[in-house]
Design a protein around this motif. Structure first.
Motif, PDB file in Angstrom:
ATOM      1  N   ASP A  31      34.277 -14.184   5.722  1.00 23.46           N
ATOM      2  CA  ASP A  31      33.666 -13.023   6.362  1.00 23.46           C
ATOM      3  C   ASP A  31      33.013 -12.075   5.368  1.00 23.46           C
ATOM      4  O   ASP A  31      32.206 -11.239   5.761  1.00 23.46           O
ATOM      5  N   LEU A  34      27.384 -11.908   2.717  1.00 24.64           N
ATOM      6  CA  LEU A  34      26.326 -11.224   3.444  1.00 24.64           C
ATOM      7  C   LEU A  34      25.366 -12.243   4.030  1.00 24.64           C
ATOM      8  O   LEU A  34      25.014 -13.224   3.400  1.00 24.64           O
ATOM      9  N   ASP A  35      24.951 -12.007   5.239  1.00 24.06           N
ATOM     10  CA  ASP A  35      23.946 -12.862   5.859  1.00 24.06           C
ATOM     11  C   ASP A  35      22.575 -12.508   5.317  1.00 24.06           C
ATOM     12  O   ASP A  35      22.278 -11.350   5.051  1.00 24.06           O
ATOM     13  N   ASP A  36      21.710 -13.503   5.174  1.00 19.40           N
ATOM     14  CA  ASP A  36      20.340 -13.248   4.758  1.00 19.40           C
ATOM     15  C   ASP A  36      19.529 -12.643   5.884  1.00 19.40           C
ATOM     16  O   ASP A  36      18.495 -12.045   5.660  1.00 19.40           O
ATOM     17  N   ASP A  37      19.991 -12.811   7.116  1.00 19.68           N
ATOM     18  CA  ASP A  37      19.272 -12.298   8.269  1.00 19.68           C
ATOM     19  C   ASP A  37      19.727 -10.895   8.653  1.00 19.68           C
ATOM     20  O   ASP A  37      19.394 -10.418   9.733  1.00 19.68           O
ATOM     21  N   ASP A  38      20.476 -10.248   7.799  1.00 23.35           N
ATOM     22  CA  ASP A  38      20.987  -8.921   8.098  1.00 23.35           C
ATOM     23  C   ASP A  38      19.829  -7.917   8.107  1.00 23.35           C
ATOM     24  O   ASP A  38      19.140  -7.759   7.103  1.00 23.35           O
ATOM     25  N   ALA A  40      19.852  -4.706   8.116  1.00 27.90           N
ATOM     26  CA  ALA A  40      20.087  -3.576   7.225  1.00 27.90           C
ATOM     27  C   ALA A  40      19.712  -3.930   5.790  1.00 27.90           C
ATOM     28  O   ALA A  40      19.177  -3.101   5.057  1.00 27.90           O
ATOM     29  N   GLU A  41      19.973  -5.161   5.399  1.00 26.06           N
ATOM     30  CA  GLU A  41      19.609  -5.597   4.050  1.00 26.06           C
ATOM     31  C   GLU A  41      18.089  -5.652   3.896  1.00 26.06           C
ATOM     32  O   GLU A  41      17.541  -5.269   2.869  1.00 26.06           O
TER      33      GLU A  41
END
Length: 138
Positions: A31, A34-38, A40-41
């Protein structure tokens, strides 16, 4: 029939060893990654890019304005470079605050103002001072 529509429909496992094996699957993603599809990022990356590009173009415009002040150039040239640098500085501030679309348009406008100053500089350099009459001497 009072189940949620999005609930799992896996069959129940009655064997305790099979249940333990299902709980410790090696393909499960941790968990903390970090997702690349975030979104916020992506927004954070856009803010940093807009702010960094605005700061770099501001420094370039100010250094060009200072260089043009030391040469014999029309006063409009360093003023155009300084004005473009000020617009890019405003774009850097907007980009850091999250207004990346407006920052992009201000960066484009600032670079266009600096290019206009460069055009004024080139026309002043290439402008003939006095026409020569070399053909009359022949």
């Amino acid at each position: 029939m009072s189940g949620r529509a999005d609930s799992d429909t896996d069959p129940e496992i009655t064997d305790p060893e099979a249940a333990a094996a299902q709980d410790t699957e090696p393909d499960a993603e941790p968990d903390d990654e970090l997702d690349d599809d975030d979104p916020a990022e992506g927004a954070r990356r856009a803010r940093w890019t807009a702010a960094g590009t605005g700061a770099a173009l501001t420094l370039a415009g100010l250094s060009a304005a200072l260089l043009r002040l030391t040469r014999s150039a029309p006063a409009l040239v360093p003023a155009a470079y300084a004005g473009g640098a000020a617009v890019c500085a405003g774009a850097a501030v907007l980009g850091a605050r999250g207004r990346t679309r407006r920052a992009l348009w201000l960066l484009i406008a600032g670079v266009m103002v600096m290019a206009l100053g460069d055009q004024f500089d080139r026309t002043a350099v290439n402008k003939p001072t006095k026409p020569t009459n070399d053909l009359v001497r022949l």
